[in-house]
Design a protein around this motif. Sequence first.
Motif, PDB file in Angstrom:
ATOM      1  N   GLU A   1     -18.185  -5.492   8.068  1.00  0.00           N
ATOM      2  CA  GLU A   1     -18.387  -6.597   7.139  1.00  0.00           C
ATOM      3  C   GLU A   1     -18.559  -6.088   5.703  1.00  0.00           C
ATOM      4  O   GLU A   1     -17.917  -6.550   4.767  1.00  0.00           O
ATOM      5  CB  GLU A   1     -19.625  -7.405   7.575  1.00  0.00           C
ATOM      6  CG  GLU A   1     -19.755  -8.749   6.900  1.00  0.00           C
ATOM      7  CD  GLU A   1     -18.482  -9.587   7.077  1.00  0.00           C
ATOM      8  OE1 GLU A   1     -18.141 -10.300   6.111  1.00  0.00           O
ATOM      9  OE2 GLU A   1     -17.822  -9.531   8.149  1.00  0.00           O
ATOM     10  N   LEU A   2     -19.401  -5.068   5.579  1.00  0.00           N
ATOM     11  CA  LEU A   2     -19.666  -4.476   4.270  1.00  0.00           C
ATOM     12  C   LEU A   2     -18.377  -3.924   3.662  1.00  0.00           C
ATOM     13  O   LEU A   2     -18.079  -4.117   2.480  1.00  0.00           O
ATOM     14  CB  LEU A   2     -20.704  -3.355   4.419  1.00  0.00           C
ATOM     15  CG  LEU A   2     -21.099  -2.632   3.132  1.00  0.00           C
ATOM     16  CD1 LEU A   2     -21.753  -3.596   2.159  1.00  0.00           C
ATOM     17  CD2 LEU A   2     -22.049  -1.478   3.451  1.00  0.00           C
TER      18      LEU A   2
ATOM     19  N   ALA B   1     -19.301   0.190   8.422  1.00  0.00           N
ATOM     20  CA  ALA B   1     -19.775  -1.162   8.680  1.00  0.00           C
ATOM     21  C   ALA B   1     -18.687  -2.152   8.272  1.00  0.00           C
ATOM     22  O   ALA B   1     -18.380  -2.287   7.096  1.00  0.00           O
ATOM     23  CB  ALA B   1     -21.058  -1.424   7.895  1.00  0.00           C
TER      24      ALA B   1
ATOM     25  N   THR C   1     -16.769  -5.275   0.211  1.00  0.00           N
ATOM     26  CA  THR C   1     -16.623  -4.348  -0.910  1.00  0.00           C
ATOM     27  C   THR C   1     -15.187  -4.279  -1.396  1.00  0.00           C
ATOM     28  O   THR C   1     -14.915  -4.384  -2.590  1.00  0.00           O
ATOM     29  CB  THR C   1     -17.066  -2.940  -0.471  1.00  0.00           C
ATOM     30  OG1 THR C   1     -18.259  -3.065   0.269  1.00  0.00           O
ATOM     31  CG2 THR C   1     -17.268  -2.033  -1.654  1.00  0.00           C
TER      32      THR C   1
ATOM     33  N   SER D   1     -19.933   5.243   1.320  1.00  0.00           N
ATOM     34  CA  SER D   1     -20.794   4.207   0.752  1.00  0.00           C
ATOM     35  C   SER D   1     -20.782   2.916   1.572  1.00  0.00           C
ATOM     36  O   SER D   1     -21.575   2.024   1.326  1.00  0.00           O
ATOM     37  CB  SER D   1     -20.369   3.906  -0.681  1.00  0.00           C
ATOM     38  OG  SER D   1     -19.107   3.283  -0.656  1.00  0.00           O
ATOM     39  N   VAL D   2     -19.861   2.784   2.522  1.00  0.00           N
ATOM     40  CA  VAL D   2     -19.839   1.563   3.324  1.00  0.00           C
ATOM     41  C   VAL D   2     -20.205   1.845   4.780  1.00  0.00           C
ATOM     42  O   VAL D   2     -19.822   1.101   5.674  1.00  0.00           O
ATOM     43  CB  VAL D   2     -18.472   0.833   3.263  1.00  0.00           C
ATOM     44  CG1 VAL D   2     -18.226   0.306   1.873  1.00  0.00           C
ATOM     45  CG2 VAL D   2     -17.344   1.764   3.689  1.00  0.00           C
ATOM     46  N   THR D   3     -20.932   2.929   5.004  1.00  0.00           N
ATOM     47  CA  THR D   3     -21.303   3.241   6.383  1.00  0.00           C
ATOM     48  C   THR D   3     -22.762   2.886   6.649  1.00  0.00           C
ATOM     49  O   THR D   3     -23.599   2.851   5.750  1.00  0.00           O
ATOM     50  CB  THR D   3     -21.116   4.743   6.678  1.00  0.00           C
ATOM     51  OG1 THR D   3     -21.836   5.476   5.694  1.00  0.00           O
ATOM     52  CG2 THR D   3     -19.668   5.128   6.633  1.00  0.00           C
ATOM     53  N   ARG D   4     -23.027   2.578   7.901  1.00  0.00           N
ATOM     54  CA  ARG D   4     -24.414   2.454   8.366  1.00  0.00           C
ATOM     55  C   ARG D   4     -24.576   3.397   9.536  1.00  0.00           C
ATOM     56  O   ARG D   4     -23.785   3.351  10.475  1.00  0.00           O
ATOM     57  CB  ARG D   4     -24.692   1.009   8.822  1.00  0.00           C
ATOM     58  CG  ARG D   4     -24.809   0.077   7.636  1.00  0.00           C
ATOM     59  CD  ARG D   4     -25.700  -1.115   7.923  1.00  0.00           C
ATOM     60  NE  ARG D   4     -25.588  -2.045   6.795  1.00  0.00           N
ATOM     61  CZ  ARG D   4     -24.783  -3.105   6.811  1.00  0.00           C
ATOM     62  NH1 ARG D   4     -24.094  -3.384   7.883  1.00  0.00           N
ATOM     63  NH2 ARG D   4     -24.720  -3.886   5.755  1.00  0.00           N
ATOM     64  N   ARG D   5     -25.539   4.251   9.470  1.00  0.00           N
ATOM     65  CA  ARG D   5     -25.777   5.283  10.488  1.00  0.00           C
ATOM     66  C   ARG D   5     -24.482   6.037  10.817  1.00  0.00           C
ATOM     67  O   ARG D   5     -24.142   6.265  11.966  1.00  0.00           O
ATOM     68  CB  ARG D   5     -26.328   4.648  11.772  1.00  0.00           C
ATOM     69  CG  ARG D   5     -27.782   4.217  11.628  1.00  0.00           C
ATOM     70  CD  ARG D   5     -28.292   3.627  12.929  1.00  0.00           C
ATOM     71  NE  ARG D   5     -29.004   2.395  12.704  1.00  0.00           N
ATOM     72  CZ  ARG D   5     -28.483   1.185  12.885  1.00  0.00           C
ATOM     73  NH1 ARG D   5     -27.247   1.056  13.301  1.00  0.00           N
ATOM     74  NH2 ARG D   5     -29.206   0.112  12.656  1.00  0.00           N
TER      75      ARG D   5
END
Lengths: 351, 519
Positions: B388-389, B386, B393, B378-382
């Motif tokens: 910062e996210l 990520a 979180t 749930s905290v990944t981008r591509r």
Amino acid sequence: MTATDTDATVITPQAPAAREHRLAATIARFRPGVIALVILVIFGLTTIRNANFATGASIQAILSIAAVYMLLAIGEAMVIITRNVDLSIGSTLGLSAFAVGELFTHDPHTSIAVAFLVGIGIGAACGALIGVITTLIRVPSLVVTLAALYVIRGFVNIIGSGIQIEPSVFPQSLVTFGYSTVIGIPWMFLIVVAVALAAAYWMYAYPAGRELYAIGSNPAAAALAGIPTTLRVFTVFVISGALAGLGGVLFDAQVATVNSTAGTGYELIVVTAVVVGGVAIFGGSGSVIGAVLGAILLQVINQALVAARISSFWDQAIAGALLLAAISFDRLLAVRAARALVAEKGVSYVE
Amino acid sequence: MQVSDGRSADGTKEQQTEFDAEPILGVSHVTKSFGAVAAISDASISLHRGEAHGLVGENGAGKSTLVKMLAGVHQPDSGQITIDGVPVTLGSPAAARDAGIAVIYQEPTMFPDLSVAENVFMGRMPRQSGGRLDRDSMRRQVITVLEMLDVRLDPDRAARGLSIADQQIAEIAKALTLDARVLVMDEPTAALSAAEVERLARVIETLRARDAAVLFISHRLDEIFNICQRVTVMRDGRSVLARPAGDLTSDELVRAMVGRDVEHRQLTRGAIGDVVLSVDRLTQEGNFVDISFELRAGEIVGLGGLVGAGRTEIAQAIFGIERYDAGSVTVAGQPLKKGSPSAAMQAGIALVPEDRRQHGLVMDESIERNVLLASLASVTRRGLIAGELARETSKTWLDRLQVKYGRLSDPVTTLSGGNQQKVVLAKWLRRNPRVIIVDEPTRGIDVGTKAEVHRLLEELAEQGVAVLVISSELPELLLLADRILVIREGRLVREIPRAAASEESVIAAAAGAYTEQAA
């Protein structure tokens, strides 16, 4: 707290679980006996197929070839019991064998005693170096001895490139020693058995020996208990190296034709023998006697294949299968014992 | 056994206050700081001959630091430690041992491959002529000590497989063969069953009768009152109270520990909803048989019973860590695949395990990573995490659970036990579970944090989560559970609704007092 709590404990004991645990422990303890039995069975089966296998000459050949591996297995077992491993022994053996050959080449009148001392000394020096690096710089021995395997072998290659030491270089007395027997048993084998018994007794009867098991069993607790762990680990590497050095001289006596590849690959055969012989790969348990029997077993299988006219290509496959069988068996016992304990006590156990 | 006058082994409370003037162990006004943090700012304690002395305090009050000083691991910055009135420097574990102080930890470190006798004597084995090991003397001494403690334990058996209680006995035997006069027991009972705690209490009686002094640390106040004659309370690095146990009530003790009154606010919880988890005739050979129960949304159900009754195994079977031999588990009407934790997680089940160090956390990893461990996707981008996210979180969740921590990147080992447990909870709550199973959620956690964890579980139920609580502490079950399922020897023997639940009714069912005989 209350009386009812205490009453409950009376219900818990379950005899079958306890019995299973004890059975597993007993089997583990008699591993050397199991190996000896397997050796006899293979021997019997092979003899049925080829009666020549049971002759004195054939047995002599097996015992004297096994002797060098057994010697290395003694040191390797001690190292592995302390939760380390020594992969350098094949190269160390090669260095010692080659150096002693060179010694006789340059001075044919060197006494045999000096030859033995030089071989053992070279081995001990290699072991000491490995021991220092492993204990003081705290690098896992797997890596240190892997590096030593290459460095020492490389050194042998440099000094021995293209040189083949012929049997004529070695004094006749040494070569004779290589195949002479007493009441039909090779001298070499007897010497190795004596070393094995001495090592086994030391491991059993002296505090230092027990401390090797403690170090392998729980290194952190061993240090807290005031055991000189650095000294002990250093010592087993020196012993392992010295025995590999001695093995080099025995190799000379036996093979008499030496080049820079002497002893290549011995380390893996020896580690296999030690683990098949019941020494736990993560240390803490097993015995020198089991390791030595493991080395004999591998050699008996090797020779049995020849006698039974089965392609020797099977040799390595069988050694590997045996290793897998041994560790799977150990694992199975451990899991069953743990299950039994949990069922028996209902509490966590020492892992 | 030499029992000095005025103190028989079953000494009455009045007599226990009259100790010899000279304590065996005196700690006066010690301080200890680690960097800028003062772990102990002013602690004093005195232990007398034949005394069991309770040491209580919340996690972080400085008890562990004090224990480590006595063990010779840490040295005080100022203040004094005396033995028989003589100032001593406990510069190393060996020095502490020589001074006659032995420390028994909650989970002793043993050599699993060696025998009990070898474990007791490791590092100082008796020798006979020629330097050989004197096995006979070793066995004799161990047998003597075990007989004195009235404990049956085979000195020749391997330590592998010893229960934690027996490991502690081996440690006590070690202390006695060293002639230790002060035994420090750091939360020895946290992992013991009730019967094992009783045996330990008897052993402590024996030690007292031999004029040893015992410093007994526990979070369980009933044990303190049962076992100890005097109690010292630590709070925020200070010893704030030292008094005979008989003069104290448990409320007073708690107030001294927390520095305020701990009251439990019973939330008025929302209505109980539909069945979320349904367990039908679940059986795992050797561990539990025919377990059936339902869990509804917004409900807290307790699983009670003795340690080893099979409760943890049931929880692990539901969650898919262990396989089961028969029966089925249904979540919100959908059958749950067996033996698959990932299927259980998909279905919305969370399991907060009993042993947070081994199973709940990756101890060397950062606090942040531990919070995100069960929901990294749930905290990944591509496909990449990520940064910062991830930080945002995890910070949100740590704040929500009021975790006290330094930096997000600190390894989770730096947290106190209570805060570690909160990290485990945060990890699961992030996934918005429908069913949460908590196994011994407050073991080894101080009173204050305990109350917070309790409140958290109640809030979850209020939000409609179905909560299954496994606990060996009866007050905890009675406080939280809408109903209690009692497991005895792998069978569900009784279901007790909240109204009928009491310590007596649960213990009676758990121990089988009504149906089984005491052989």
